[in-house]
Write a protein that holds these residues in place. Sequence first.
Motif, PDB file in Angstrom:
ATOM      1  N   MET A  12       0.752   6.536  -2.276  1.00 21.23           N
ATOM      2  CA  MET A  12      -0.585   6.331  -1.713  1.00 21.23           C
ATOM      3  C   MET A  12      -1.586   7.405  -2.106  1.00 21.23           C
ATOM      4  O   MET A  12      -2.775   7.274  -1.793  1.00 21.23           O
ATOM      5  N   TRP A  28       0.597  -1.817   3.553  1.00 19.18           N
ATOM      6  CA  TRP A  28       0.059  -0.828   2.629  1.00 19.18           C
ATOM      7  C   TRP A  28       1.131  -0.257   1.700  1.00 19.18           C
ATOM      8  O   TRP A  28       0.913  -0.133   0.485  1.00 19.18           O
ATOM      9  N   GLY A  87      -4.197   8.857   1.186  1.00 18.26           N
ATOM     10  CA  GLY A  87      -3.420   7.841   1.881  1.00 18.26           C
ATOM     11  C   GLY A  87      -2.285   8.429   2.687  1.00 18.26           C
ATOM     12  O   GLY A  87      -2.039   8.016   3.823  1.00 18.26           O
ATOM     13  N   LEU A 108       1.023  -0.838   8.916  1.00 17.96           N
ATOM     14  CA  LEU A 108       0.630  -0.042   7.749  1.00 17.96           C
ATOM     15  C   LEU A 108       1.757   0.034   6.731  1.00 17.96           C
ATOM     16  O   LEU A 108       1.540  -0.085   5.521  1.00 17.96           O
TER      17      LEU A 108
END
Length: 516
Positions: free
Chosen positions: A323, A210, A327, A206
Amino acid sequence: MRIKSPPFPLIRGGVTDNRSASLGLQAKTLHRSWSFFESFSASFAALYFIGGIRVTFSIGVGAGGPAAYWSSYVVTCIFVFITAAVLAEICSALPAAGSIYFWAAEAGGRRFGRLFGFIVAWWACTAWTTFLASNSQAAANFLLSEISVFGVDFPTDPSNIKFRAVQWILSEVFLFISIGLNYLDPKVYKHIFRLSTGIIILDFLLNLIWLPIAVSKTYGFQPAKFVFTQTYNMTGAPPVWNWMLSYFVTAGILVGYEASGHISEETQNASLTAARGIFTSAVASGLLGFPVVILFLFCSPDLDTLYALNAPQPFVGLYAMTMGHGGQVVMVVVCILGLIMNTTVAGVASSRLIWAVARDGVLPFSGWISAVSDKKEPRNAVTVMLAVAALLLCTILPSPVAFTSLVSAAGVPTITSYALVCFGRVFCTPHKFKNARWSLGRWSRPLTFVALIWNLYLAGVLFSPLFFPVTAQSFNYSPVIFGAITIFGILSWWLTPEDKWLPNARLGKVHEYVEE
């Protein structure tokens, strides 16, 4: 063949020697059902490299800046791999619960073995139990950081007693959840080990995928010049000392890889499996951690913004900046689950260490602590570990400095244990451990000497104040705490009759074993 006399029960290839068994050494044993994956996961999950990098990141870039942080991490990896190889060789020769305690006892030889064993027993038990408390507080800090993200009207300053009270309650809750899993059936642990490793890999992916996408769409990446050459001095120490303090963080990230040794008495073919678990987990954590360090440096906001994030865990604010609220919630959940599993697996290793030390009569109430359940679980050792860690967390309430000092001392006993084992191997028993199936051969002694020097250096760094000028608030109390632990170890060695120390009482000083 050469004949030697160990101060502990001999375990070869994961099976207690028959002569030792005939003397009653099997009276208190653990189940043996774990494979290489469980052995690897024990150390890999206990290390939790990405969690360690995240928790210490703001301190790391403050001591020397990004340039010091990434370069010190590389140097740390090299010497950690060497130390892990040395410990793996010892583990291969002596795969038993309690691991580092037994290794120190044998490394000290006839003259110093018992003393080394008692001291390291107290060092290691303290370090691992303190680590459990520290991890639980770290999980609580992730959750409490949501106060700042969502603008809740509640203090987040550690100097505020209201905040500390809530922090203490949440820390205790996370501790009881994590260690509570240690009471489950041993067969369930296999799933816990797998889940722990899976969460770490998920956390890693992640962040690797991300986070950079999110940063590219918000404030953007730091330039390469910042990442590789920028220096910074938040500690107030002289330049060289400030740079050296970066090892304060990198050493804390890659420590505890001997966990595979703590569970070796429950591992099949332990003389190979546990040794491989120690070495491979250290290498995997170090290599996977390096891209995370570089990634976090590229994705970090400017340092003034980073330090201005008003949250107990700055990374929660960083995730929110990049995020968004949704997020960052996902990331925080993953982080908290990772820390819970990290604490659970560390509890498995810690309880086995405490159980083995108690089995040999080193601790008060050893007879009760070393009892095992019908399913061959050290449940009383788990209870002691939980109670002590819970009491340590209570130090959050009176002062933020008290608990921080205890946490800062957690890594020191482990590092010094590594150093003392290496010292004994180099100067007291240079020709032992020849029966290891996982062997370094002719490189064994020189690498052990290198590991000794490295861990002594790290101990010096960990004893140093982290912020200057030194005041009551910034003083590093770890030398004081470490000294007190050492005194407890020496007193227990002094007050415990030699014939009452179970390895001697059961085997006798003249009991011999074959060293091939």
